[in-house]
Design an enzyme around this catalytic site. Structure first.
Site, short mmCIF file in Angstrom:
data_model
loop_
_atom_site.label_atom_id
_atom_site.label_comp_id
_atom_site.label_asym_id
_atom_site.label_seq_id
_atom_site.Cartn_x
_atom_site.Cartn_y
_atom_site.Cartn_z
N GLU A 16 -18.63 -2.57 7.44
CA GLU A 16 -19.11 -1.25 7.86
C GLU A 16 -17.96 -0.25 8.01
O GLU A 16 -18.10 0.93 7.66
CB GLU A 16 -19.87 -1.36 9.19
CG GLU A 16 -21.16 -2.15 9.11
CD GLU A 16 -20.99 -3.63 9.44
OE1 GLU A 16 -21.96 -4.26 9.86
OE2 GLU A 16 -19.85 -4.16 9.26
N LYS A 18 -15.04 -0.28 6.47
CA LYS A 18 -14.55 0.06 5.12
C LYS A 18 -15.42 1.16 4.51
O LYS A 18 -14.91 2.18 4.04
CB LYS A 18 -14.57 -1.18 4.22
CG LYS A 18 -14.38 -0.89 2.73
CD LYS A 18 -14.68 -2.12 1.89
CE LYS A 18 -14.72 -1.78 0.41
NZ LYS A 18 -13.44 -1.32 -0.13
N LYS A 114 3.98 -7.15 3.82
CA LYS A 114 3.17 -8.24 4.34
C LYS A 114 3.49 -8.47 5.82
O LYS A 114 4.64 -8.39 6.25
CB LYS A 114 3.44 -9.52 3.55
CG LYS A 114 2.93 -9.50 2.12
CD LYS A 114 1.41 -9.54 2.06
CE LYS A 114 0.91 -9.45 0.63
NZ LYS A 114 1.18 -10.66 -0.14
N GLY A 428 -1.94 -4.77 -14.96
CA GLY A 428 -3.06 -5.57 -15.46
C GLY A 428 -4.41 -4.92 -15.34
O GLY A 428 -5.05 -4.60 -16.34
N TRP A 557 -3.69 -17.39 -1.19
CA TRP A 557 -4.80 -16.48 -0.94
C TRP A 557 -6.14 -17.19 -0.88
O TRP A 557 -7.20 -16.58 -1.00
CB TRP A 557 -4.82 -15.36 -1.98
CG TRP A 557 -3.74 -14.35 -1.73
CD1 TRP A 557 -2.86 -14.32 -0.69
CD2 TRP A 557 -3.42 -13.21 -2.55
NE1 TRP A 557 -2.01 -13.24 -0.80
CE2 TRP A 557 -2.33 -12.54 -1.93
CE3 TRP A 557 -3.94 -12.69 -3.72
CZ2 TRP A 557 -1.76 -11.39 -2.46
CZ3 TRP A 557 -3.38 -11.55 -4.25
CH2 TRP A 557 -2.30 -10.90 -3.62
N GLU A 601 4.51 -15.05 0.74
CA GLU A 601 3.59 -15.03 1.88
C GLU A 601 3.71 -16.22 2.81
O GLU A 601 3.69 -16.07 4.02
CB GLU A 601 2.16 -14.94 1.36
CG GLU A 601 1.15 -14.64 2.44
CD GLU A 601 -0.15 -14.18 1.84
OE1 GLU A 601 -1.15 -14.84 2.06
OE2 GLU A 601 -0.14 -13.15 1.13
N CYS A 640 4.43 -8.23 -5.17
CA CYS A 640 4.25 -6.93 -4.50
C CYS A 640 4.20 -7.04 -2.99
O CYS A 640 3.87 -8.09 -2.44
CB CYS A 640 2.98 -6.25 -5.00
SG CYS A 640 1.47 -7.18 -4.73
N GLU A 662 6.86 -4.55 -6.85
CA GLU A 662 6.57 -3.34 -6.09
C GLU A 662 7.90 -2.78 -5.62
O GLU A 662 8.74 -3.50 -5.10
CB GLU A 662 5.69 -3.66 -4.89
CG GLU A 662 5.40 -2.49 -3.99
CD GLU A 662 6.48 -2.22 -2.96
OE1 GLU A 662 6.78 -1.05 -2.72
OE2 GLU A 662 7.06 -3.18 -2.42
N HIS A 691 -1.26 2.47 -4.53
CA HIS A 691 -2.13 2.34 -3.36
C HIS A 691 -2.38 3.69 -2.70
O HIS A 691 -3.02 3.75 -1.64
CB HIS A 691 -1.53 1.35 -2.37
CG HIS A 691 -1.57 -0.06 -2.87
ND1 HIS A 691 -0.58 -0.57 -3.69
CD2 HIS A 691 -2.46 -1.05 -2.70
CE1 HIS A 691 -0.88 -1.82 -3.99
NE2 HIS A 691 -2.01 -2.14 -3.39
#
Length: 752
Positions: A16, A18, A114, A428, A557, A601, A640, A662, A691
């Site tokens: 909601e 978003k 991150k 990509g 991920w 990550e 990135c 990035e 972004h």
């Protein structure tokens, strides 16, 4: 025992926040409507915690974009260029996060990185010599007032001053120590304002304490809190840490007058040992992070109860290891999951119940809870594939080695492709417009046939290939219109994965992902990308990149299994992606990009653990994927929004032919590290930030390219945007890319 959490998800079960935020950006709703949606979500979160009988309700964990940005703007850490835009507070906040452009202004967003070892991103605060740190924003106070209408057991939270100073980027001659007095005064002002509220606790988040700390770091921390804790306050103060242990500063922390200390007992390998060695003061409360805030598997009560009973602390609050921001909302939304898997899952709502269960068990109020949990863990059946295990067991060192060496391959590939200096490409994906999403939805709900779905995507591929040729790109991409998410898409085509419908997790701002669940042994079912890539290549004489997601990123991920080592899971995925690489090569795809956006990550936060616990299997997994291709096949990868400077040598050891990074938000800082480490791989530092919705001018991109070539030879440089264009609109993307190509052509003209 009492219970609480560090933080809760905020995007909403059905995203909601978003949807409301993006409508606000498009001027489809006004600010009052956006704020109303936010308040509804906050109140629902607080009530869920109350319904689970948590002892303290967490307030202050909500954010429109990022909690670090919230703290920075609350304390006036706002670069002057954003203030000059003349925007209201909320729009200025979004301008800092996304950039801003109108007829009179064009301002880039602040860098995004991150958040420690997660897939969440934070906005990097910028402090310059003129920054006037002071408390200026009462957003937290308003949330406390709203929560106080229905709840009287409030624990407010805010990112702490040490972490803010450590995560910030300094522009000018001053550093963190120069701002100690100002930031202490600002937080002390907040303390005074909080004294007028009804909060029981203030949670000050200091996750930066779990890094390797220098003597200067420890001095900075002690200087801040020796002063700050001297401020009169009528509430208890909890120093909250997570993502590891605080071995470098534990002795100092327990001597300071904190009322509570939050320690992570999931990722904090030495948390229990530190307490056993140095003790825990009887006059303090230990907030024990014993329920995993990152993974989605049920808590094994027997082990957790044993842990909590063995902690030599007088006053304990059972908590999560970190914020529940990193897990989805509710398992009950997943009506299509295999029941045998579903019963082993715990999302945010279920973790609230687990905290209550543990409290009851430890107070001997419900022994049946422990018995039922023990029965669950005695019956876990992960799908097993003996062929996958045999394949891993038969691997040798040769399977991880590509020949000939990179320097020889570089000459071979330059002769093969005959690309101009500064070859141009994109990362990509192209924009996933409404019609693309609708086509996928129609097919998913069986409203169109497979042939209709494929033909739509073919039409899109043909259009974007023609557009790239006309624009003047050297290496093309097919646009990835068939893909929902770069990890989920591959997981759907691999055995061993399970998928959810509504298990959204925030990545940054309004961007949310549905991480796949690794449930069994992983193998490739059938070719995944070959048809789309081959079709795209048939439309042009220029090379078209095959686009794959790498094994480490797929693993990082996803929600991983906990019954086997990470190395084994990643190796299984690597072999599956290797099959796809070799199929692409066999079908005439000569340039293959294997994205490892998430390589950094899961890197341990302490350098001493980097190789033994991660890089020693993560880097070989990537090499395994491409080790068998021909010398004429060029392997790219992409990374990135992480800090890669300190693992440059490990990245070079991945033995790719080209790596794109990035770089634009971080002002190309990575290039100095590449040069200092004699980086051998050809590189494509991102020349503009995708972004942000702003369109960079030709001159802006030209200047970035010039800065790159001041430090790197043109024979080693590719030109590309920061990341894929999936989340952008076509109008802004096409305008940006036309300026991008014009800037490259201008620079090539100068180079002759």
């Amino acid at each position: 025992m009492t219970t609480t959490i560090i933080g809760f998800p905020r995007i909403g079960e059905n995203r909601e926040l978003k949807h409301a935020t993006e409508k606000y950006w498009k001027q489809e709703i006004n600010q009052a409507e956006l704020l109303a949606t936010a308040d509804e979500l906050k109140q629902k979160n607080w009530q869920k915690q109350a319904d689970a009988n948590l002892s303290f309700i967490s307030v202050g964990d909500f954010s429109f974009f990022d909690n670090v940005l919230d703290a920075a703007t609350a304390f006036n850490i706002i670069p002057e260029r954003y203030g000059e835009l003349g925007l209201n507070d909320l729009d200025e906040y979004f301008a800092i996060a996304r950039g801003f452009q109108d007829d009179n202004h064009s301002v880039k967003a602040l860098p995004m990185k991150k958040w420690y070892n997660t897939n969440y991103h934070y906005i990097v605060p910028e402090i310059n010599d003129q920054t006037d740190i002071k408390f200026v924003n009462d957003r937290l106070l308003k949330d406390i007032a709203l929560a106080s209408k229905d709840h009287d057991n409030i624990k407010a939270s805010i990112v702490g001053p040490f972490t803010i100073l450590k995560l910030s980027r300094y522009v000018g001659s001053k550093n963190a120590t120069d701002f100690v007095d100002a930031i202490v005064t600002a937080y002390a002002d907040l303390f005074k304002r909080l004294n007028q509220t009804a909060i029981k606790w203030l949670q000050i988040d200091e996750p930066s304490l779990v890094f390797d700390l220098s003597a200067d770091d420890k001095q900075l921390f002690n200087q801040i809190y020796t002063k700050l804790l001297g401020t009169a306050h009528e509430f208890n103060v909890n120093l909250q840490t997570y993502f590891g242990d605080i071995r470098d500063i534990y002795e100092d922390v327990i001597k300071l007058p904190f009322d509570g200390i939050g320690l992570d007992f999931i990722e904090g390998k030495q948390s229990l040992a530190l307490i056993n060695r140095f003790g825990f003061p009887d006059d303090k409360t230990l907030f024990a992070g014993a329920v995993n805030g990152k993974n989605i598997w049920r808590n094994e009560y027997t082990k957790t109860v044993e842990l909590l009973k063995n902690i030599p602390a007088k006053n304990i609050v059972i908590s999560t290891s970190c914020s529940l921001l990193h897990v989805p909302y509710n398992v009950e939304n997943e009506t299509d999951l295999d029941p045998d898997l579903k019963k082993h899952l715990a999302f945010a709502y279920q973790k609230l119940a687990e905290l209550n269960d543990l409290d009851q068990i430890l107070n001997h109020q419900n022994d049946d809870l422990l018995a039922a949990n023990e029965s669950l863990f005695s019956n876990v059946n992960h799908p097993h594939n003996p062929a996958v295990i045999d394949r891993i067991n038969n691997l040798s060192a040769d399977d991880y080695t590509r020949l000939p060496e990179r320097s020889e391959r570089e000459s071979i590939q330059k002769a093969e492709f005959k690309l101009p200096d500064l070859p141009t490409t994109t990362i990509g994906s192209f924009p996933q417009t409404k019609d693309v999403r609708k086509n996928r939805s129609l097919y998913k709900h069986h409203e169109i046939s497979k042939d209709q779905y494929d033909q739509f995507n073919k039409d899109k591929i043909k259009r974007i290939i023609e557009w790239q040729e006309e624009a003047g790109f050297d290496v093309l991409v097919h646009g990835e219109y068939e893909r929902n998410d770069m990890v989920e898409y591959f997981g759907e085509n691999l055995d061993g994965f399970a998928f959810t419908k509504k298990a959204w997790v925030q990545s940054y701002g309004t961007r949310a992902v549905k991480p796949p669940i690794i449930w069994g042994d992983v193998s490739r079912k059938n070719p995944i990308t070959v048809a789309a890539s081959s079709y795209a290549q048939s439309l042009t004489d220029k090379p078209v990149k095959g686009m794959l997601t790498g094994p480490v990123t797929i693993f990082n991920w996803s929600f991983p299994r906990e019954d086997i080592p990470a190395k084994e899971s990643v190796t299984q995925i690597a072999l599956a992606i290797q099959d796809e690489v070799l199929d692409l090569e066999k079908h005439g795809i000569k340039i293959i990009q294997i994205d490892e956006a998430a390589l950094r990550e899961k890197l341990p936060l302490r350098q001493s653990d980097w190789y033994s616990e991660y890089l020693d299997w993560a880097i070989p997994a990537f090499k395994l994927v491409h080790s068998k291709v021909q010398p004429t096949t060029q392997i790219h990868t992409h990374m990135c929004y992480s800090e890669f400077n300190d693992i440059i040598k490990a990245i070079d050891n991945m033995d790719a032919d080209v790596i794109s990074f990035e770089a634009s938000r971080s002002d190309l800082s990575i290039i100095d590290k590449l040069k200092a480490n004699n980086f051998e791989t050809e590189v494509g530092p991102g020349v503009y930030d995708i972004h942000s919705p702003r369109v960079p001018s030709q001159s802006e991109i030209y200047n970035v390219i010039s800065d790159i070539l001041d430090k790197l030879h043109e024979s080693k440089v590719w030109i590309n945007p920061d990341c894929g264009l999936k989340t952008r609109g076509e109008k802004e993307s096409f305008a940006s890319l036309k300026n991008f190509i014009a800037a490259v052509q201008q620079k090539r003209g100068e180079l002759g």
